[in-house]
Design a protein around this motif. Structure first.
Motif, PDB file in Angstrom:
ATOM      1  N   LEU B  88       0.838  -1.209   0.000  1.00 22.88           N
ATOM      2  CA  LEU B  88       0.000   0.000   0.000  1.00 22.88           C
ATOM      3  C   LEU B  88       0.869   1.253   0.000  1.00 22.88           C
ATOM      4  O   LEU B  88       0.581   2.227  -0.707  1.00 22.88           O
ATOM      5  N   ALA B  89       1.951   1.220   0.765  1.00 21.20           N
ATOM      6  CA  ALA B  89       2.873   2.362   0.746  1.00 21.20           C
ATOM      7  C   ALA B  89       3.500   2.498  -0.636  1.00 21.20           C
ATOM      8  O   ALA B  89       3.656   3.618  -1.156  1.00 21.20           O
ATOM      9  N   ALA B  90       3.848   1.362  -1.256  1.00 17.71           N
ATOM     10  CA  ALA B  90       4.434   1.398  -2.605  1.00 17.71           C
ATOM     11  C   ALA B  90       3.431   1.996  -3.590  1.00 17.71           C
ATOM     12  O   ALA B  90       3.774   2.852  -4.411  1.00 17.71           O
ATOM     13  N   ALA B 106      -6.645  -1.514  -5.771  1.00 20.83           N
ATOM     14  CA  ALA B 106      -6.606  -2.347  -4.566  1.00 20.83           C
ATOM     15  C   ALA B 106      -5.790  -3.604  -4.880  1.00 20.83           C
ATOM     16  O   ALA B 106      -6.004  -4.233  -5.917  1.00 20.83           O
ATOM     17  N   PRO B 107      -4.851  -3.977  -3.998  1.00 21.90           N
ATOM     18  CA  PRO B 107      -4.078  -5.195  -4.254  1.00 21.90           C
ATOM     19  C   PRO B 107      -4.988  -6.419  -4.335  1.00 21.90           C
ATOM     20  O   PRO B 107      -6.008  -6.497  -3.650  1.00 21.90           O
ATOM     21  N   LYS B 108      -4.612  -7.350  -5.211  1.00 23.62           N
ATOM     22  CA  LYS B 108      -5.275  -8.660  -5.275  1.00 23.62           C
ATOM     23  C   LYS B 108      -4.336  -9.703  -4.681  1.00 23.62           C
ATOM     24  O   LYS B 108      -3.138  -9.451  -4.538  1.00 23.62           O
ATOM     25  N   ALA B 111      -0.725 -15.248  -7.455  1.00 30.12           N
ATOM     26  CA  ALA B 111      -0.553 -16.696  -7.626  1.00 30.12           C
ATOM     27  C   ALA B 111       0.246 -17.313  -6.484  1.00 30.12           C
ATOM     28  O   ALA B 111       0.199 -18.521  -6.282  1.00 30.12           O
ATOM     29  N   HIS B 112       0.995 -16.501  -5.721  1.00 32.84           N
ATOM     30  CA  HIS B 112       1.758 -17.039  -4.583  1.00 32.84           C
ATOM     31  C   HIS B 112       1.032 -16.824  -3.263  1.00 32.84           C
ATOM     32  O   HIS B 112       1.636 -17.001  -2.195  1.00 32.84           O
ATOM     33  N   GLY B 113      -0.248 -16.369  -3.335  1.00 34.90           N
ATOM     34  CA  GLY B 113      -1.002 -16.151  -2.103  1.00 34.90           C
ATOM     35  C   GLY B 113      -0.644 -14.870  -1.372  1.00 34.90           C
ATOM     36  O   GLY B 113      -0.959 -14.698  -0.203  1.00 34.90           O
ATOM     37  N   LYS B 114      -0.005 -13.942  -2.085  1.00 34.39           N
ATOM     38  CA  LYS B 114       0.419 -12.684  -1.450  1.00 34.39           C
ATOM     39  C   LYS B 114      -0.160 -11.502  -2.222  1.00 34.39           C
ATOM     40  O   LYS B 114      -0.473 -11.641  -3.404  1.00 34.39           O
ATOM     41  N   PRO B 115      -0.298 -10.334  -1.586  1.00 35.35           N
ATOM     42  CA  PRO B 115      -0.902  -9.179  -2.276  1.00 35.35           C
ATOM     43  C   PRO B 115      -0.022  -8.689  -3.427  1.00 35.35           C
ATOM     44  O   PRO B 115       1.189  -8.524  -3.250  1.00 35.35           O
ATOM     45  N   ASN B 125       8.670   1.774 -19.369  1.00 37.38           N
ATOM     46  CA  ASN B 125       9.519   1.334 -20.486  1.00 37.38           C
ATOM     47  C   ASN B 125       8.954   0.121 -21.215  1.00 37.38           C
ATOM     48  O   ASN B 125       9.696  -0.774 -21.633  1.00 37.38           O
ATOM     49  N   GLY B 126       7.626   0.100 -21.352  1.00 40.95           N
ATOM     50  CA  GLY B 126       7.003  -0.985 -22.107  1.00 40.95           C
ATOM     51  C   GLY B 126       6.962  -2.311 -21.372  1.00 40.95           C
ATOM     52  O   GLY B 126       6.597  -3.334 -21.972  1.00 40.95           O
ATOM     53  N   CYS B 127       7.312  -2.324 -20.083  1.00 36.84           N
ATOM     54  CA  CYS B 127       7.333  -3.574 -19.297  1.00 36.84           C
ATOM     55  C   CYS B 127       6.134  -3.607 -18.354  1.00 36.84           C
ATOM     56  O   CYS B 127       5.934  -2.674 -17.585  1.00 36.84           O
ATOM     57  N   LEU B 128       5.407  -4.696 -18.390  1.00 35.49           N
ATOM     58  CA  LEU B 128       4.385  -4.919 -17.373  1.00 35.49           C
ATOM     59  C   LEU B 128       5.113  -5.301 -16.084  1.00 35.49           C
ATOM     60  O   LEU B 128       5.855  -6.283 -16.050  1.00 35.49           O
ATOM     61  N   VAL B 129       4.913  -4.490 -15.037  1.00 36.89           N
ATOM     62  CA  VAL B 129       5.614  -4.692 -13.767  1.00 36.89           C
ATOM     63  C   VAL B 129       4.598  -5.108 -12.703  1.00 36.89           C
ATOM     64  O   VAL B 129       3.583  -4.439 -12.509  1.00 36.89           O
ATOM     65  N   GLU B 130       4.872  -6.238 -12.061  1.00 34.28           N
ATOM     66  CA  GLU B 130       4.074  -6.679 -10.918  1.00 34.28           C
ATOM     67  C   GLU B 130       4.847  -6.341  -9.650  1.00 34.28           C
ATOM     68  O   GLU B 130       6.071  -6.498  -9.608  1.00 34.28           O
ATOM     69  N   LEU B 131       4.138  -5.864  -8.648  1.00 32.38           N
ATOM     70  CA  LEU B 131       4.733  -5.697  -7.316  1.00 32.38           C
ATOM     71  C   LEU B 131       4.096  -6.723  -6.406  1.00 32.38           C
ATOM     72  O   LEU B 131       2.869  -6.895  -6.421  1.00 32.38           O
ATOM     73  N   GLU B 132       4.907  -7.407  -5.637  1.00 28.55           N
ATOM     74  CA  GLU B 132       4.374  -8.405  -4.702  1.00 28.55           C
ATOM     75  C   GLU B 132       4.889  -8.094  -3.303  1.00 28.55           C
ATOM     76  O   GLU B 132       6.091  -7.914  -3.104  1.00 28.55           O
ATOM     77  N   GLN B 133       3.957  -8.025  -2.364  1.00 28.17           N
ATOM     78  CA  GLN B 133       4.360  -7.806  -0.973  1.00 28.17           C
ATOM     79  C   GLN B 133       4.861  -9.121  -0.400  1.00 28.17           C
ATOM     80  O   GLN B 133       4.163 -10.132  -0.491  1.00 28.17           O
TER      81      GLN B 133
END
Lengths: 134, 134
Positions: B88-90, B106-108, B111-115, B125-133
């Motif tokens: 959330l801070a990120a 809102a975070p979902k 696949a690893h069970g984490k937000p 830069n054209g990259c799909l970026v995922e953030l995982e807590q």
């Protein structure tokens, strides 16, 4: 055979903006630009705790990433690099498996000063794969 | 802000062939396929010494990677995932920097069970970026 993920290389349309974004917006540790005239790129390394991101920007008229940026003006992930212990053994194993090695098949000295080879993206799920001997 | 590279996700047109290739041709440690119906994908994790490769294959008619494979029939790198301590801070820091978060913001649960959250490729830069807590 493959070991660590050495880096993910991202071709970017504006190297300064991309470095600023990784430094300020994403809070990462971003190095200084390095011209690599032998490879036709200027690179900036971003040091993550477990691997590196390599930002790539074309250097010179014959840069191998110029065409990629023409096709992907916003930038994009250009390749991923896996480490191997013995690049000649890795190459021979890959060729025997039917995979295609780009160029002559002889390793070149890569941006990190170590022997590298690139594998054909069509043989690896559309991904350009670099192998680096460490 | 960002920490480790959690994984590189590669969308593949043939999951069995891709898993075999990573196991036999590249000699990597390849897990079993896992259906993730909430995410519309079947995944196989490849454990490298320092990070993971996530092979993605569509599951169901509404899979979010179906369109990607239609555009890239040979497959390709779909996204990269960075770890953060506080998602959330990120997110708030990114929104304040002008970056776009996909979906509602809102975070979902990923696949690893984490937000997780995904950031707009055009802003990175054209990259799909995922953030995982983590």
């Amino acid at each position: 055979m493959i070991g660590r993920l050495n880096h993910v290389a991202i071709a970017v349309p504006d190297l300064t903006a991309a470095a600023d974004q990784y430094r300020k917006t994403l809070g990462a540790q971003v190095g200084a630009p390095q011209d690599e005239p032998d490879h036709g790129v200027t690179v900036i390394f971003i040091e993550l705790p477990n691997t590196k991101i390599e930002l790539l920007y074309p250097l010179g008229d014959a840069s191998p990433i110029r065409g990629f940026l023409d096709k992907n003006p916003a930038g994009g992930i250009h390749h991923i690099c896996y480490e191997v212990d013995d690049i000649l053994a890795a190459r021979d194993h890959l060729l025997a498996s039917g995979a295609r090695v780009l160029g002559t098949g002889a390793p070149k000295i890569g941006a990190h000063g170590k022997p590298v080879l690139f594998l054909h993206p069509k043989d690896f799920n559309g991904c350009l794969v670099e192998l680096e001997q460490v």
